[in-house]
Design an enzyme around this catalytic site. Structure first.
Site, short mmCIF file in Angstrom:
data_model
loop_
_atom_site.label_atom_id
_atom_site.label_comp_id
_atom_site.label_asym_id
_atom_site.label_seq_id
_atom_site.Cartn_x
_atom_site.Cartn_y
_atom_site.Cartn_z
N LEU A 98 54.45 69.01 47.56
CA LEU A 98 54.46 70.25 47.40
C LEU A 98 53.50 70.81 46.76
CD1 LEU A 98 58.02 70.69 45.32
CD2 LEU A 98 57.52 70.94 47.94
N GLU A 99 53.10 71.89 47.48
CA GLU A 99 50.99 73.13 46.47
C GLU A 99 51.16 73.77 46.17
OE1 GLU A 99 48.52 71.15 49.66
OE2 GLU A 99 49.02 69.64 49.75
N GLN A 100 50.85 73.95 45.72
CA GLN A 100 50.39 75.51 45.30
C GLN A 100 52.17 76.76 44.80
OE1 GLN A 100 48.16 77.41 48.41
NE2 GLN A 100 48.15 75.82 49.29
#
Length: 328
Positions: free
Chosen positions: A139-141
């Site tokens: 997962l990012e941001q």
């Protein structure tokens, strides 16, 4: 141990039903794109390689991505379910693992409390259908702590781990966070804490963070940035040291559960490419001399390792050729 009844499809007894043991193995991990050719940051083009033809040096392959609205899922983009599973089985028979990667840069995952069981069921279904050996949290941001993601995902993974443990199998749980999220109080800390007794390794991304970095008081200048190519070997060494010892403002991840994540070409990431592989070798050797030998290396991505630059010249598996022998 969490117990529950899974009522979805069950896997046949074939090569893909194996879950290889990596507890005592070094890891050379690459991400694999579940989509067609795409352009890179410098105008190059990704390559295409079937799972079964990925070079053997890549002993862990992370398939990108499991995503989507509601409960995230996965579907091969150009293969039948049966053919995808057969190819996973080829790698499993060689003692190699194939993970499903949850997330990606454009994944808008929004899980809510109460969906733990539904997510666990979907992960198990994907394992049973495709033969995955584990899951990598990527997962990012905003997706990292959006909705209840940072409690629902760990809870679901614990259920999946326990489900396969009851069958005598070990379901791998890994993560590939961007390194700034691993600072004390960072967005990935809830995942690390919730899965402290469960995760197999963490592969921090040492790319796409531009001028972010860390302060090392004994150096002059003391600030080391991710995009400083001249001081790259120092950055690789000191950031990894901070992370495996839990110093300089970072959480601690044991060295034997740590992979350094690097881009495989200048096209693979906006910044962070290591121009001289000897910089990485210097850092790895120094970490080993310190008594902190890491478990391995990760790259984004296998497809960029076999891609071409903007002039059409092949990258020709450069990352694999230079780096795979560094972690033996």
């Amino acid at each position: 141990m969490t117990t529950f009844t899974y009522t979805g499809p069950k896997a046949p007894a074939d090569d893909a039903s194996e879950m290889p043991d990596f507890s005592k193995k070094k890891v050379f991990m690459g991400f694999w794109h579940n989509w067609g050719p795409s352009a890179g940051y410098q105008g190059g083009l990704t390559g295409e390689v079937p799972l079964e033809d990925i070079p053997v040096e890549y002993n862990v392959v992370a398939v990108a991505f499991m995503k989507g609205a509601g409960i995230p899922t996965f579907k091969p983009y150009n293969l039948s379910d049966e053919e995808f599973r057969r190819q996973v089985g080829v790698l499993n028979k060689q003692g190699r693992a194939v993970l499903i990667s949850l997330g990606g840069a454009d994944a808008h995952i929004a899980l809510k409390k109460g969906e733990e069981q539904a997510l666990a069921n979907e992960i198990i279904r994907l394992v049973e259908v495709y033969g995955f050996d584990g899951l990598d949290i990527d997962l990012e941001q905003t997706a990292i702590d959006f909705a209840d993601n940072n409690t629902v995902i760990p809870a679901a993974l614990i259920r999946v781990r326990d489900y396969y443990k009851s069958q005598g199998k070990h379901f791998l749980i890994t993560m590939a966070p961007e390194f700034p999220y691993l600072r004390t109080g960072g967005k990935y800390v809830p995942y690390l804490n919730a899965l402290a007794n469960y995760f197999d390794w963490i592969s921090p991304q040492y790319y796409n963070q531009a001028g972010d970095g860390l302060s090392v008081p004994e150096l002059n200048p003391s600030w080391l940035t991710q995009n400083d190519g001249v001081r790259k070997k120092e950055f690789l060494y000191y950031l990894t040291t901070a992370l495996v010892t839990g110093k300089n403002g970072f959480v601690k991840i044991p060295a034997d559960k740590f992979l350094i994540g690097l881009p495989s070409s200048i096209d693979a990431a906006a910044n962070g490419f290591v121009v001289d592989p000897n910089f990485a070798k210097w850092a790895l050797d120094k970490l080993k001399a310190d008594g902190n030998p890491v478990k391995g290396l990760m790259t984004w991505s296998i497809n960029w390792d076999c891609g071409t630059n903007k002039n059409g010249d092949p990258y020709d598996w450069r990352f694999k050729r230079y780096y795979s022998s560094m972690i033996q």
